[in-house]
Every structure is written in C-alpha cells, then in structure tokens.
Motif scaffolding. Sequence first.
Motif, mmCIF file in Angstrom:
data_model
loop_
_atom_site.group_PDB
_atom_site.id
_atom_site.type_symbol
_atom_site.label_atom_id
_atom_site.label_comp_id
_atom_site.label_asym_id
_atom_site.label_seq_id
_atom_site.Cartn_x
_atom_site.Cartn_y
_atom_site.Cartn_z
ATOM 1 N N VAL A 1 -9.599 9.546 0.416
ATOM 2 C CA VAL A 1 -10.578 9.037 -0.542
ATOM 3 C C VAL A 1 -10.761 10.025 -1.682
ATOM 4 N N GLY A 2 -10.868 11.321 -1.334
ATOM 5 C CA GLY A 2 -11.032 12.327 -2.371
ATOM 6 C C GLY A 2 -9.861 12.354 -3.321
ATOM 7 N N GLY A 3 -8.640 12.260 -2.778
ATOM 8 C CA GLY A 3 -7.455 12.258 -3.641
ATOM 9 C C GLY A 3 -7.382 11.036 -4.522
ATOM 10 N N MET A 4 -7.747 9.885 -3.978
ATOM 11 C CA MET A 4 -7.713 8.652 -4.770
ATOM 12 C C MET A 4 -8.774 8.677 -5.860
ATOM 13 N N MET A 5 -9.955 9.188 -5.533
ATOM 14 C CA MET A 5 -10.992 9.280 -6.550
ATOM 15 C C MET A 5 -10.579 10.228 -7.666
ATOM 16 N N GLU A 6 -9.909 11.328 -7.290
ATOM 17 C CA GLU A 6 -9.452 12.284 -8.293
ATOM 18 C C GLU A 6 -8.405 11.636 -9.208
ATOM 19 N N SER A 7 -7.474 10.876 -8.623
ATOM 20 C CA SER A 7 -6.463 10.180 -9.421
ATOM 21 C C SER A 7 -7.114 9.159 -10.349
ATOM 22 N N TYR A 8 -8.125 8.461 -9.825
ATOM 23 C CA TYR A 8 -8.832 7.481 -10.648
ATOM 24 C C TYR A 8 -9.507 8.155 -11.838
ATOM 25 N N ARG A 9 -10.158 9.287 -11.603
ATOM 26 C CA ARG A 9 -10.838 9.991 -12.682
ATOM 27 C C ARG A 9 -9.851 10.500 -13.724
ATOM 28 N N GLU A 10 -8.707 11.016 -13.280
ATOM 29 C CA GLU A 10 -7.730 11.554 -14.210
ATOM 30 C C GLU A 10 -7.203 10.486 -15.163
ATOM 31 N N ALA A 11 -7.232 9.236 -14.742
ATOM 32 C CA ALA A 11 -6.686 8.153 -15.558
ATOM 33 C C ALA A 11 -7.770 7.305 -16.221
ATOM 34 N N SER A 12 -9.028 7.715 -16.121
ATOM 35 C CA SER A 12 -10.107 6.872 -16.633
ATOM 36 C C SER A 12 -11.038 7.660 -17.543
ATOM 37 N N THR A 13 -12.026 6.969 -18.080
ATOM 38 C CA THR A 13 -13.020 7.590 -18.951
ATOM 39 C C THR A 13 -14.412 7.361 -18.375
ATOM 40 N N ARG A 14 -15.375 8.043 -18.967
ATOM 41 C CA ARG A 14 -16.765 7.844 -18.580
ATOM 42 C C ARG A 14 -17.617 7.761 -19.846
ATOM 43 N N THR A 15 -18.751 7.112 -19.740
ATOM 44 C CA THR A 15 -19.647 6.924 -20.869
ATOM 45 C C THR A 15 -20.568 8.126 -21.014
ATOM 46 N N ILE A 16 -20.594 8.682 -22.226
ATOM 47 C CA ILE A 16 -21.438 9.834 -22.523
ATOM 48 C C ILE A 16 -22.497 9.404 -23.543
ATOM 49 N N ARG B 1 -15.922 15.724 -31.851
ATOM 50 C CA ARG B 1 -16.990 16.474 -31.201
ATOM 51 C C ARG B 1 -18.288 16.470 -32.007
ATOM 52 N N VAL B 2 -18.176 16.491 -33.323
ATOM 53 C CA VAL B 2 -19.387 16.448 -34.143
ATOM 54 C C VAL B 2 -20.025 15.067 -34.095
ATOM 55 N N THR B 3 -19.250 14.042 -34.355
ATOM 56 C CA THR B 3 -19.840 12.698 -34.451
ATOM 57 C C THR B 3 -20.256 12.151 -33.090
ATOM 58 N N TRP B 4 -19.587 12.570 -32.024
ATOM 59 C CA TRP B 4 -19.989 12.112 -30.694
ATOM 60 C C TRP B 4 -21.410 12.523 -30.351
ATOM 61 N N LEU B 5 -21.935 13.515 -31.029
ATOM 62 C CA LEU B 5 -23.324 13.913 -30.790
ATOM 63 C C LEU B 5 -24.298 12.796 -31.148
ATOM 64 N N PHE B 6 -23.846 11.848 -32.005
ATOM 65 C CA PHE B 6 -24.767 10.896 -32.611
ATOM 66 C C PHE B 6 -24.650 9.469 -32.072
ATOM 67 N N TYR B 7 -23.727 9.228 -31.145
ATOM 68 C CA TYR B 7 -23.643 7.863 -30.596
ATOM 69 C C TYR B 7 -23.009 7.887 -29.209
ATOM 70 N N GLU B 8 -23.346 6.880 -28.423
ATOM 71 C CA GLU B 8 -22.760 6.744 -27.090
ATOM 72 C C GLU B 8 -21.268 6.474 -27.224
ATOM 73 N N HIS B 9 -20.475 7.109 -26.374
ATOM 74 C CA HIS B 9 -19.031 7.002 -26.519
ATOM 75 C C HIS B 9 -18.347 7.202 -25.175
ATOM 76 N N GLU B 10 -17.050 6.959 -25.168
ATOM 77 C CA GLU B 10 -16.245 7.165 -23.974
ATOM 78 C C GLU B 10 -15.453 8.463 -24.103
ATOM 79 N N GLU B 11 -15.429 9.244 -23.018
ATOM 80 C CA GLU B 11 -14.629 10.459 -22.960
ATOM 81 C C GLU B 11 -13.837 10.471 -21.659
ATOM 82 N N PRO B 12 -12.659 11.096 -21.662
ATOM 83 C CA PRO B 12 -11.949 11.285 -20.390
ATOM 84 C C PRO B 12 -12.790 12.110 -19.422
ATOM 85 N N TRP B 13 -12.587 11.880 -18.160
ATOM 86 C CA TRP B 13 -13.293 12.681 -17.160
ATOM 87 C C TRP B 13 -12.985 14.155 -17.331
#
Length: 222
Positions: A31-46, A206-218
Amino acid sequence: MLSIRSPLPSRLLLILAGLVILPGCAAGVLVGGMMESYREASTRTIPSEYDGLQDKSFAVFVAADRLIQSDHPQEVARLTTLLTQRLIEQADASGVVPPAAILEYQYNHPGWIALSYDELADHFGVERLVYVDLYEFRLREPGNAYLWDGVAAAMIGVVEADGPLGDEFVYSKQIVVQFPDADGYGPTDYSSSQVSAVLEKRFVDRVTWLFYEHEEPWYPDY
C-alpha cells in the motif's frame, strides 16, 4: 450507510481492497509503495496564501538594481508583463494597470523608486499594489563562465491602498527559484535563453501561485 468519496482512482481502490487478504506487514509495504507511485504521478490542490486581489484593482511593480538591469536589460519588462498577465487570468481582480503603462512610467520617472507605496498606488488609482523587489537574477555563479547556476530571487509585498496601512505590506513572502536542478550543466546542455526562460517560468509560477488556488505536483522540482 455512510458513503465516503475518495480522491483515488477506482482502479487503485480495487487493488487496495484486494490487499486485505495479505498479511499485515506485506499489505502495508504494498500500500505504501502504491501510494508513493500515485503521488509521484499526480498533483494536489494548494490554496492561495493571499486572496486580497479578488474584486480589487491592482498594479504590478518590479524593482531591480542596476547590475541586474545591466546584465539582463529586458528582465524587468518581461517579469512585469508575465506576472500581470497571469494574475489577470487567475486572481479574479476587478481591474489592472497594463504593464506597458507601468513600464513607461518607470522609464520616464527614474526617481519612482523613491516614492512611497501609497503614492504609487494613488498615482495609478489602484486598490492593491503588488511589489516585486528582484534582488537577484543570474544565470551563472559570479566568476564561473562555464557552468549554469541560475537563480531568481525576490521579496514580494502587497500593499492595500484602501486600508489603514497604505504604505506598508500587509502580506510579504520571499521567493527563490533555481535552474538547473543539478550541478555540471553548461552551454552544451542548455543555451542561455533556455536557462533564462525556465527561471522566468519558475519565478512567475511561484510568485503568482501565492494569489490563487492551484495544482502542484506532490513532489515539485521548484
């Protein structure tokens, strides 16, 4: 029965469900390995760090010392334009001063740097002033003409001209980006324009991301 909505893909959920038949330790490792692989290939909302541009008018000012302007004479203009364009697209502001008007004012008023923030905001009639104090922009380490070591660094500040602290930053953040990501790269690997372009993109992100919700890689590179 309660229903829990999961952000994981259905295929991954089915695989995870099948792991319940494995011994505890083995299932945990898989499970840990699969979750790590999933994170490496996905993004998260910041979320944004400052959302005060929404429904407000703004202007972007980029300040740089003479050495930066001498070595990279177009950089202030390029960053002013790129930052303003991105914020127009993403920050839901009500109005903006065109970059050309800011740059023309800076050119025709070389003493603008001595003005207070509220004087600049008042001159352009905006409610928010995004001030970028670019204190480093280089492609190489000083004295090294052979290897790339690009850095773009600035202190970002926001002035709320319609608030009680019209000449002080209500929000500030230091931004530093680099490229390449490892040592040993030279002109046979990247041209100077490529290094400069990547630095600009990373800096603008990096500057503009301070001002709006966005997606970033894990696990972002910058």
